[in-house]
Write an enzyme that holds these catalytic residues in place. Structure first.
Site, PDB file in Angstrom:
ATOM      1  N   ASP A   1       0.838  -1.204   0.000  1.00 27.27           N
ATOM      2  CA  ASP A   1       0.000   0.000   0.000  1.00 27.27           C
ATOM      3  C   ASP A   1       0.870   1.250   0.000  1.00 27.27           C
ATOM      4  OD1 ASP A   1      -2.585   1.457   0.398  1.00 27.27           O
ATOM      5  OD2 ASP A   1      -1.675   1.935   2.321  1.00 27.27           O
TER       6      ASP A   1
ATOM      7  N   GLU B   1      -1.896  -5.476  -3.649  1.00 26.54           N
ATOM      8  CA  GLU B   1      -0.966  -4.698  -2.824  1.00 26.54           C
ATOM      9  C   GLU B   1       0.134  -5.587  -2.263  1.00 26.54           C
ATOM     10  OE1 GLU B   1      -3.645  -1.035  -1.043  1.00 26.54           O
ATOM     11  OE2 GLU B   1      -3.809  -2.997  -0.094  1.00 26.54           O
TER      12      GLU B   1
END
Length: 253
Positions: free
Chosen positions: A61, A133
């Site tokens: 992220d 992610e």
């Protein structure tokens, strides 16, 4: 007998090599790629440990924010910070990342628990976006910033070129926030109205409110996506004269 990361790599080597080919990167430590594909439901059932992709997801992220931000900075050097932030938010959100995951057929390679698999977990935006992610996190751990940037640039570059304006509109929460801040110097609030369904297939209903007026509602398999849907509904009914009748009355008072 509980599986280990090493045995999973051995059992899934063919699929892992196939995924390497799809993402265009050969791992020095392929166990990092394997780890990025382990959902917590599988870890609970088969590994008996907290060995799943959520930590790599956390790292990925942050790497996505940095790499997408860098790409946008280089692509649009004259654009103001607020617009750059909106475009990045439109790209790096649950629905956008889930779409990227679908493009590389990431759901095919996920390791899910029996219940999650049976409830079509391979198609859920929340699971797909988290796994995407985690893969970016794995790339960063194995090949550093350069490997992650190359993958992100290859994945997101065409989308950025296709439609800057469409991307800005896609992030409905930022658009709604901007409109209300500009006119009233206040932002909206998002309220979780309802949760239904079993733990592995939750559906969330969220409303967006401004000064106690409901502007829109959304339903989705994650709170983030439900908020985006609520904001989108609010924008669709938004008018310059009165986004919320109570807002004008209170502002006048």
């Amino acid at each position: 007998m509980a599986a280990t990361l090493e045995t999973l790599v051995q059992d899934n080597e063919e699929q892992l090599r196939e995924l390497e080919s799809v993402i265009g990167y050969q791992f020095k430590d392929i166990s990092l790629l394997q780890l990025s594909l382990i959902h917590s439901s599988f870890a609970f059932e088969r590994l008996g440990s907290g060995l799943h992709n959520e930590t790599q997801e956390f790292l990925g992220d942050a790497v996505l924010d940095l790499t997408v931000g860098y790409i946008l900075f280089k692509r649009f050097p004259e654009m103001r910070e607020g617009k750059l932030t909106r475009i990045r938010s439109a790209l790096v959100n649950e629905s956008g990342l889930a779409e990227m995951a679908r493009k590389i057929n990431l759901g095919k390679y996920l390791l899910l628990g029996k219940g999650e698999d049976a409830s079509r977990g391979r198609e859920k935006p929340s699971i797909l976006s988290c796994a995407f992610e985690a893969v970016v996190g794995a790339l960063f751990l194995d090949g550093g910033y350069g490997a992650a940037l190359e993958f992100v640039q290859r994945t997101f570059g065409p989308l950025i070129d296709e439609g800057r304006d469409r991307l800005m509109l896609a992030d409905a929460k930022s658009s709604l926030q901007e409109k209300l801040q500009e006119k009233y110097n206040e932002g909206p609030q998002y309220v979780l109205e309802d949760e239904e369904g079993p733990a592995h297939a939750r559906i969330f209903t969220v409303s967006v409110r401004f000064r106690d007026e409901v502007l829109g509602t959304g339903r989705a398999s994650s709170k983030k996506e439900a908020e985006q849907q609520a904001a989108r509904a609010a924008l669709n009914s938004f008018t310059e004269e009165s986004p919320a009748p109570a807002a004008d009355n209170q502002a006048a008072g």
